[in-house]
Write a protein that holds these residues in place. Structure first.
Motif, PDB file in Angstrom:
ATOM      1  N   GLY A  64       0.883  -1.146  -0.180  1.00 41.88           N
ATOM      2  CA  GLY A  64      -0.365   0.247  -0.074  1.00 41.88           C
ATOM      3  C   GLY A  64       0.424   1.358  -0.122  1.00 41.88           C
ATOM      4  O   GLY A  64      -0.125   2.512   0.622  1.00 41.88           O
ATOM      5  N   ILE A  65       1.738   1.510  -0.722  1.00 40.70           N
ATOM      6  CA  ILE A  65       3.002   2.537  -0.854  1.00 40.70           C
ATOM      7  C   ILE A  65       2.693   3.365  -2.061  1.00 40.70           C
ATOM      8  O   ILE A  65       2.982   2.768  -3.045  1.00 40.70           O
ATOM      9  N   SER A  66       2.526   4.851  -1.811  1.00 48.49           N
ATOM     10  CA  SER A  66       2.724   5.219  -3.104  1.00 48.49           C
ATOM     11  C   SER A  66       3.783   5.475  -3.337  1.00 48.49           C
ATOM     12  O   SER A  66       4.662   5.714  -2.794  1.00 48.49           O
ATOM     13  N   TYR A  67       4.132   5.852  -4.636  1.00 52.39           N
ATOM     14  CA  TYR A  67       5.330   5.682  -4.942  1.00 52.39           C
ATOM     15  C   TYR A  67       5.306   7.090  -6.258  1.00 52.39           C
ATOM     16  O   TYR A  67       4.553   7.062  -7.272  1.00 52.39           O
ATOM     17  N   GLU A  68       6.376   7.650  -7.418  1.00 54.21           N
ATOM     18  CA  GLU A  68       6.662   8.173  -8.569  1.00 54.21           C
ATOM     19  C   GLU A  68       7.035   6.859  -9.001  1.00 54.21           C
ATOM     20  O   GLU A  68       8.266   6.580  -8.886  1.00 54.21           O
ATOM     21  N   LEU A  69       6.819   6.951  -9.878  1.00 54.49           N
ATOM     22  CA  LEU A  69       7.067   6.156 -11.510  1.00 54.49           C
ATOM     23  C   LEU A  69       8.014   6.765 -12.032  1.00 54.49           C
ATOM     24  O   LEU A  69       6.982   7.754 -12.766  1.00 54.49           O
ATOM     25  N   ARG A  70       9.288   6.139 -12.431  1.00 54.82           N
ATOM     26  CA  ARG A  70       9.952   6.783 -13.551  1.00 54.82           C
ATOM     27  C   ARG A  70      10.466   5.315 -14.979  1.00 54.82           C
ATOM     28  O   ARG A  70      11.312   5.365 -14.653  1.00 54.82           O
ATOM     29  N   GLU A  71       9.731   5.289 -16.047  1.00 59.59           N
ATOM     30  CA  GLU A  71       9.901   4.648 -16.590  1.00 59.59           C
ATOM     31  C   GLU A  71      10.783   4.602 -17.598  1.00 59.59           C
ATOM     32  O   GLU A  71      11.282   5.686 -18.935  1.00 59.59           O
ATOM     33  N   VAL A  72      12.526   3.891 -17.640  1.00 57.89           N
ATOM     34  CA  VAL A  72      13.398   4.227 -18.112  1.00 57.89           C
ATOM     35  C   VAL A  72      13.561   3.068 -19.291  1.00 57.89           C
ATOM     36  O   VAL A  72      13.642   2.134 -19.167  1.00 57.89           O
ATOM     37  N   SER A  73      14.692   3.473 -20.343  1.00 56.87           N
ATOM     38  CA  SER A  73      15.107   3.223 -21.515  1.00 56.87           C
ATOM     39  C   SER A  73      16.673   3.032 -21.478  1.00 56.87           C
ATOM     40  O   SER A  73      17.401   3.416 -20.818  1.00 56.87           O
ATOM     41  N   LEU A  74      16.991   1.219 -20.883  1.00 55.32           N
ATOM     42  CA  LEU A  74      17.966   1.380 -20.826  1.00 55.32           C
ATOM     43  C   LEU A  74      19.793   1.341 -21.170  1.00 55.32           C
ATOM     44  O   LEU A  74      20.423   1.366 -21.603  1.00 55.32           O
ATOM     45  N   LYS A  75      18.515   1.494 -22.680  1.00 56.12           N
ATOM     46  CA  LYS A  75      19.535   2.038 -23.967  1.00 56.12           C
ATOM     47  C   LYS A  75      19.942   3.645 -23.869  1.00 56.12           C
ATOM     48  O   LYS A  75      20.878   3.908 -24.109  1.00 56.12           O
ATOM     49  N   ASN A  76      19.318   4.253 -22.728  1.00 51.38           N
ATOM     50  CA  ASN A  76      19.008   5.698 -22.670  1.00 51.38           C
ATOM     51  C   ASN A  76      19.116   6.099 -21.106  1.00 51.38           C
ATOM     52  O   ASN A  76      18.059   6.550 -21.101  1.00 51.38           O
ATOM     53  N   LYS A  77      19.976   5.963 -20.533  1.00 52.07           N
ATOM     54  CA  LYS A  77      19.506   5.921 -19.065  1.00 52.07           C
ATOM     55  C   LYS A  77      19.814   7.721 -19.094  1.00 52.07           C
ATOM     56  O   LYS A  77      21.103   8.418 -19.064  1.00 52.07           O
ATOM     57  N   PRO A  78      18.839   8.130 -18.133  1.00 51.32           N
ATOM     58  CA  PRO A  78      19.072   9.560 -18.036  1.00 51.32           C
ATOM     59  C   PRO A  78      19.763   9.537 -16.631  1.00 51.32           C
ATOM     60  O   PRO A  78      20.543   8.563 -15.948  1.00 51.32           O
TER      61      PRO A  78
END
Length: 207
Positions: free
Chosen positions: A7-21
């Motif tokens: 039951g934990i709210s969180y911020e999701l950042r979907e990333v591309s492993l070919k272009n890691k931020p």
């Protein structure tokens, strides 16, 4: 799955492993996923910790809330559960990666890699068939930390060649996989999101 279960709210950042931020690499230079950044507010000071391993993230989530007792096992069973997870995360994952991407590992055939990975499948099948008395899960009549930690990797293995997997002799493991794939918890977290880019707001996943 563990964050949703707890039951934990969180911020999701979907990333591309070919272009890691760069934001990801700043907090986690190893550059692997998942990564969980946890902010801590104490005495008007803000700091954060970073968890870089799936099992660490799961255990942190269960420290916050474990209403169904995913870790509620005897000391002996808990030790076995951790050994199963360790075998999954090391030996099995090694052969799983080679089975999924045989062109990257031409030293052996895809079939050879599958056969090596099957040693772990045999262990799980044995637990489901005999140790758990034919119940759905690895430690009896309910799922535990071990089931949830191992399930995504067995799912990856099965989906390399579904026809082969469902014609294999691992009948209890097939039922176990099917149960998890159709569970409300799994379905609830399987939404797809666009890749996050620097400057964009994160997707808020509410509990």
């Amino acid at each position: 799955m563990a964050l949703a279960y707890a039951g934990i709210s969180y911020e999701l950042r979907e990333v591309s492993l070919k272009n890691k931020p760069k934001e990801m690499l700043t907090i986690s230079p190893k550059g692997t996923t998942p990564v969980l950044q946890i902010f801590i507010q104490e005495h008007n000071l803000e700091s954060f910790i970073v968890l870089e391993e799936s099992l660490d993230i799961m255990n942190w989530a269960l420290d916050q809330q474990d209403s169904l007792g995913w870790r509620d096992l005897s000391d002996a069973d808990l030790a076995i559960a951790h050994q199963c997870i360790h075998s999954n995360d090391t030996t099995f994952k090694k052969f799983l990666d080679r089975y999924k991407y045989p062109n990257r590992f031409p030293e052996q055939t895809q079939e050879c890699y599958r056969q090596s990975a099957e040693e772990f499948l045999k262990l799980l099948e044995s637990r489901l068939m005999t140790i758990s008395g034919g119940d759905k899960f690895l430690f009896g009549d309910r799922h535990t930390l071990a089931d949830i930690a191992i399930f995504p990797f067995i799912r990856q293995f099965a989906h390399v060649d579904l026809d082969w997997f469902y014609q294999s002799p691992y009948l209890h493991l097939q039922q176990w996989l099917s149960w998890h794939e159709n569970s409300a918890l799994f379905i609830s977290v399987m939404q797809k999101f666009p890749v996050w880019e620097s400057g964009q707001p994160a997707v808020v996943i509410s509990a």
